[in-house]
Scaffold this motif. Structure first.
Motif, mmCIF file in Angstrom:
data_model
loop_
_atom_site.group_PDB
_atom_site.id
_atom_site.type_symbol
_atom_site.label_atom_id
_atom_site.label_comp_id
_atom_site.label_asym_id
_atom_site.label_seq_id
_atom_site.Cartn_x
_atom_site.Cartn_y
_atom_site.Cartn_z
ATOM 1 N N MET A 1 32.497 69.969 137.153
ATOM 2 C CA MET A 1 33.538 69.589 136.197
ATOM 3 C C MET A 1 33.534 70.571 135.014
ATOM 4 S SD MET A 1 34.015 65.989 134.236
ATOM 5 C CE MET A 1 33.828 64.950 135.673
ATOM 6 N N ASN A 2 34.705 70.925 134.551
ATOM 7 C CA ASN A 2 34.841 71.937 133.519
ATOM 8 C C ASN A 2 35.796 71.398 132.442
ATOM 9 O OD1 ASN A 2 34.853 74.297 132.215
ATOM 10 N ND2 ASN A 2 35.764 75.528 133.859
ATOM 11 N N THR A 3 35.271 71.157 131.215
ATOM 12 C CA THR A 3 36.107 70.549 130.171
ATOM 13 C C THR A 3 36.333 71.518 129.011
ATOM 14 O OG1 THR A 3 35.075 68.448 130.721
ATOM 15 C CG2 THR A 3 36.336 68.504 128.696
ATOM 16 N N HIS A 4 37.585 71.586 128.505
ATOM 17 C CA HIS A 4 37.892 72.411 127.330
ATOM 18 C C HIS A 4 38.631 71.559 126.319
ATOM 19 C CE1 HIS A 4 36.905 76.251 129.122
ATOM 20 N NE2 HIS A 4 37.538 75.875 130.212
ATOM 21 N N ASP A 5 38.339 71.763 125.046
ATOM 22 C CA ASP A 5 39.071 71.072 123.992
ATOM 23 C C ASP A 5 39.748 72.125 123.128
ATOM 24 O OD1 ASP A 5 40.007 69.690 121.847
ATOM 25 O OD2 ASP A 5 38.214 68.477 121.568
ATOM 26 N N MET A 6 41.079 72.234 123.269
ATOM 27 C CA MET A 6 41.815 73.238 122.492
ATOM 28 C C MET A 6 42.605 72.529 121.409
ATOM 29 S SD MET A 6 43.225 75.629 125.581
ATOM 30 C CE MET A 6 43.940 74.298 126.512
ATOM 31 N N SER A 7 41.911 72.039 120.410
ATOM 32 C CA SER A 7 42.527 71.315 119.301
ATOM 33 C C SER A 7 43.664 70.399 119.750
ATOM 34 C CB SER A 7 43.011 72.266 118.205
ATOM 35 O OG SER A 7 44.024 73.086 118.664
ATOM 36 N N HIS A 8 43.333 69.207 120.100
ATOM 37 C CA HIS A 8 44.265 68.146 120.499
ATOM 38 C C HIS A 8 44.779 68.256 121.925
ATOM 39 C CE1 HIS A 8 44.136 66.975 116.346
ATOM 40 N NE2 HIS A 8 44.818 68.023 115.936
ATOM 41 N N ILE A 9 44.442 69.321 122.618
ATOM 42 C CA ILE A 9 44.772 69.396 124.044
ATOM 43 C C ILE A 9 43.451 69.561 124.786
ATOM 44 C CG2 ILE A 9 45.958 70.699 125.859
ATOM 45 C CD1 ILE A 9 47.865 69.238 123.905
ATOM 46 N N VAL A 10 43.149 68.576 125.606
ATOM 47 C CA VAL A 10 41.855 68.577 126.296
ATOM 48 C C VAL A 10 42.115 68.750 127.788
ATOM 49 C CG1 VAL A 10 39.769 67.227 126.760
ATOM 50 C CG2 VAL A 10 40.920 67.021 124.553
ATOM 51 N N GLU A 12 40.471 69.377 131.822
ATOM 52 C CA GLU A 12 39.290 69.180 132.653
ATOM 53 C C GLU A 12 39.705 69.381 134.107
ATOM 54 O OE1 GLU A 12 36.412 65.584 132.376
ATOM 55 O OE2 GLU A 12 37.844 65.144 133.953
ATOM 56 N N VAL A 13 38.858 70.071 134.854
ATOM 57 C CA VAL A 13 39.131 70.233 136.293
ATOM 58 C C VAL A 13 38.080 69.461 137.079
ATOM 59 C CG1 VAL A 13 39.366 71.861 138.201
ATOM 60 C CG2 VAL A 13 40.075 72.551 135.889
ATOM 61 N N ASP A 15 37.749 67.506 141.204
ATOM 62 C CA ASP A 15 38.356 67.088 142.485
ATOM 63 C C ASP A 15 39.688 67.778 142.765
ATOM 64 O OD1 ASP A 15 36.235 65.332 142.623
ATOM 65 O OD2 ASP A 15 37.393 63.610 141.917
ATOM 66 N N GLY A 16 39.821 69.038 142.336
ATOM 67 C CA GLY A 16 41.063 69.775 142.596
ATOM 68 C C GLY A 16 42.191 69.432 141.640
ATOM 69 N N VAL A 17 41.892 68.579 140.631
ATOM 70 C CA VAL A 17 42.937 68.131 139.704
ATOM 71 C C VAL A 17 42.647 68.687 138.305
ATOM 72 C CG1 VAL A 17 44.085 66.126 138.673
ATOM 73 C CG2 VAL A 17 43.182 65.982 141.019
ATOM 74 N N GLN A 18 43.633 69.377 137.745
ATOM 75 C CA GLN A 18 43.524 69.826 136.346
ATOM 76 C C GLN A 18 44.188 68.771 135.479
ATOM 77 O OE1 GLN A 18 42.690 72.017 133.692
ATOM 78 N NE2 GLN A 18 44.145 73.687 133.908
ATOM 79 N N ARG A 19 43.376 68.059 134.681
ATOM 80 C CA ARG A 19 43.949 67.100 133.732
ATOM 81 C C ARG A 19 44.306 67.832 132.457
ATOM 82 N NH1 ARG A 19 41.743 63.684 130.943
ATOM 83 N NH2 ARG A 19 39.575 64.285 131.115
ATOM 84 N N ILE A 20 45.485 67.545 131.920
ATOM 85 C CA ILE A 20 45.846 68.056 130.593
ATOM 86 C C ILE A 20 46.113 66.831 129.735
ATOM 87 C CG2 ILE A 20 47.482 69.445 129.257
ATOM 88 C CD1 ILE A 20 48.034 71.092 131.773
#
Ligand code: COA
Length: 261
Positions: A1-10, A12-13, A15-20
């Motif tokens: 799992m790979n999570t990024h927090d770009m100031s109010h936009i988070v 995460e990848v 199971d093949g799904v990129q959550r925005i």
């Protein structure tokens, strides 16, 4: 799992799904230029990343997004120009090759509703509310909605939604074909992820080809509509009427257009 927090936009990848995730609850997830830029970047990364097969856009349980940040509109009227972050976001969304799902809980206002027109599958909670109150803010349709909305819901319904700008419910959105399914608010996240994972497991090339065939004929027309809308939107945003409407929202009062009639 790979999570990024770009100031109010988070993002995460998994199971093949990129959550925005839009995460600015203190301002009802109102979208600033920095947030559009963050979402544009997330979409571009999702296109490049082979681990991503499907994209899912969502907010928090109480709110999807209240639309463009109104203070930002007042401070940056140039934000309506074609190279502004909002258009980078919309273009990346419109040209996304991978399926884009949206999960709506709470209000989806303005671009919160119009961005859904570009998504391939939209699930909403029973308590979700939608509105495109552009005229009420002395603005006009954007995000290709002047083309996509009549195509989706018919001319009369589109006129009603865009001229009056009233709120409508998830059930109404479903009956108009604006969204795909309505579930209990608490189940939206689980159902959306289940749908996203289902698509993520389909044969990649067939999935991409099908999305492309469904969208390719319309995209040049959407692009043209978006440019026309952007010019008109820019003029409206520079008008005294919209300054009054936007200021009235921030000052929590009714707008007074009597000076401009
Ligand atoms: N831009 C900037 N700030 C916004 C905002 C927006 N689009 N939407 C909400 N906010 C702010 C409010 O000003 C308030 O800030 P404050 O706490 O500093 O006073 C805070 O977020 C909470 O909003 P509030 O309106 O009090 O919450 P609510 O639960 O009563 O209503 C909404 C939520 C989403 C229904 C309501 O805020 C709304 O209709 N916003 C939509 C604005 C709009 O017209 N957007 C379309 C732009 S094209």
């Amino acid at each position: 799992m790979n999570t990024h927090d770009m100031s109010h936009i988070v993002t995460e990848v998994a199971d093949g799904v990129q959550r925005i995730e839009i995460r600015r609850p203190e301002k009802k997830n109102a979208l600033t230029q920095a947030m559009y830029a963050g979402m544009a970047k997330a979409l571009a990364e999702a296109e490049r990343d082979r681990a991503v097969r499907v994209i899912l856009i969502h907010g928090q349980p109480q709110i999807f997004t209240s639309g463009n940040d109104i203070a930002d509109f007042l401070q940056h009227p140039e934000a309506a120009t074609e190279d502004a972050p909002v258009f980078q976001f919309l273009r990346n969304l419109m040209y996304a090759k991978k399926p884009v799902l949206a999960a709506v809980t709470g209000a989806a206002i303005g671009i919160g509703t119009t961005l859904l027109l570009h998504c391939d599958y939209v699930i909403a909670g029973q308590g979700a509310e939608f509105a495109m109150p552009f005229v009420n803010l002395a603005l006009c349709p954007e995000a290709g909605s002047s083309l996509l909305l009549p195509l989706l819901v018919g001319q009369k319904r589109a006129s009603e939604l865009l001229l009056f700008g009233d709120k409508f419910s998830a059930e109404e959105a479903l009956s108009m074909g604006l969204i795909n399914s309505v579930v209990a608010d608490v189940d939206v996240g689980t159902h959306a992820m289940a749908k996203a994972r289902t698509l993520a497991q389909k044969p990649r090339a067939a999935l991409l080809a099908t999305k492309s065939l469904l969208k390719a004929k319309l995209v040049p027309q959407i692009e043209k509509a978006m440019i026309e809308e952007a010019h008109e939107f820019g003029d409206r945003l520079a008008s005294a009427e919209s300054k009054e409407a936007l200021t009235a929202f921030l000052e929590k009062r009714r707008p007074d257009y009597s000076r401009f009639q």
